[in-house]
Design an enzyme around this catalytic site. Structure first.
Site, PDB file in Angstrom:
ATOM      1  N   CYS A  82     -60.028 -20.341  -1.919  1.00  0.00           N
ATOM      2  CA  CYS A  82     -60.979 -19.709  -2.986  1.00  0.00           C
ATOM      3  C   CYS A  82     -61.836 -18.835  -2.272  1.00  0.00           C
ATOM      4  O   CYS A  82     -61.547 -17.801  -1.663  1.00  0.00           O
ATOM      5  CB  CYS A  82     -61.652 -20.830  -3.902  1.00  0.00           C
ATOM      6  N   HIS A 192     -56.973 -23.467  -5.923  1.00  0.00           N
ATOM      7  CA  HIS A 192     -57.524 -24.863  -5.241  1.00  0.00           C
ATOM      8  C   HIS A 192     -56.626 -25.664  -5.089  1.00  0.00           C
ATOM      9  O   HIS A 192     -56.131 -26.219  -6.098  1.00  0.00           O
ATOM     10  CB  HIS A 192     -58.807 -25.421  -6.180  1.00  0.00           C
ATOM     11  N   GLU A 194     -56.673 -28.395  -3.666  1.00  0.00           N
ATOM     12  CA  GLU A 194     -57.342 -29.760  -3.832  1.00  0.00           C
ATOM     13  C   GLU A 194     -57.612 -30.299  -5.287  1.00  0.00           C
ATOM     14  O   GLU A 194     -57.942 -31.270  -5.707  1.00  0.00           O
ATOM     15  CB  GLU A 194     -58.709 -29.868  -3.185  1.00  0.00           C
TER      16      GLU A 194
END
Length: 211
Positions: A82, A192, A194
């Site tokens: 990001c 992202h 994650e």
């Protein structure tokens, strides 16, 4: 032994979610701002959330720009996520304020030209066939984005046929923008991983497998 990854703590980013996501790959993960630990790790993950200028200020406060530069000079892997990807470019422009980035790649992070801002939610990514980051993933796989700024033009030109050009992946929200880059030891994603469930876990596993 599993690989050791440092998630760089410079006051920005979803540190614990990034830690947990990388731990799912089997790697040992440390969240720290320690200069030597970050240099010595098998892999360095640079997260980032918020304003470009604030992220650069925090990064420089822990000498993160020097850590990234030294690691890359030695061919040691770095993954930006990001705003952690955005700060790798030459500059960022937010609200008319221009901030110098790490300048690993030429280019400007600027507001996206799209009818709906921020770009928030799931979107597909178009990646090159030789991509190692997206290896094994279906082209219709969706990843989670949340951002209002991005790199709308890829500006690095390779004129030497002995140098491999970076692999650049794209996503469209209103217009195309850079979604990921694979450039030797330096990889980065605008989305992202994650927060991208099994798709993000597969992508992070691909990265850890290269360490």
């Amino acid at each position: 032994m599993g690989k050791n990854v440092v998630v760089l703590d410079y006051g920005s980013g979803n540190l614990r979610s990034a830690q947990r996501a990388v731990e799912r790959t089997g790697a040992s993960v440390t969240v720290t701002s320690d200069f030597q630990q970050a240099l010595d790790a098998d892999g360095l993950l640079v997260p980032g959330v918020g304003a470009y200028e604030a992220c650069m200020r925090g990064l420089k406060a822990v000498r993160g720009d020097r850590i990234i530069g030294r690691r890359l000079a030695g061919g040691r892997p770095v993954l930006g996520i990001c705003v952690g990807m955005q700060i790798l470019f030459e500059r960022g422009v937010e609200h008319g304020v221009e901030t110098a980035g790490c300048d690993e790649w030429p280019g400007t992070v600027e507001p996206l030209d799209a009818p709906v801002i921020p770009h928030m939610g799931w979107n597909t990514v178009s990646w090159p066939e030789r991509s190692r980051l997206f290896a094994g993933l279906d082209p219709e796989t969706r990843f989670y984005f949340v951002h209002s700024y991005g790199v709308r033009r890829w500006e690095l030109e390779i004129t030497n046929d002995k140098i491999h050009a970076p692999l650049v992946s794209w996503t469209t929200h209103g217009e195309p923008f850079v979604a990921a880059v694979e450039n030797g030891p330096l990889w980065a994603t605008q989305f992202h991983p994650e927060k991208s469930g099994d798709a993000g876990a597969a992508l992070l596993t691909n990265w850890v497998d290269t360490l």
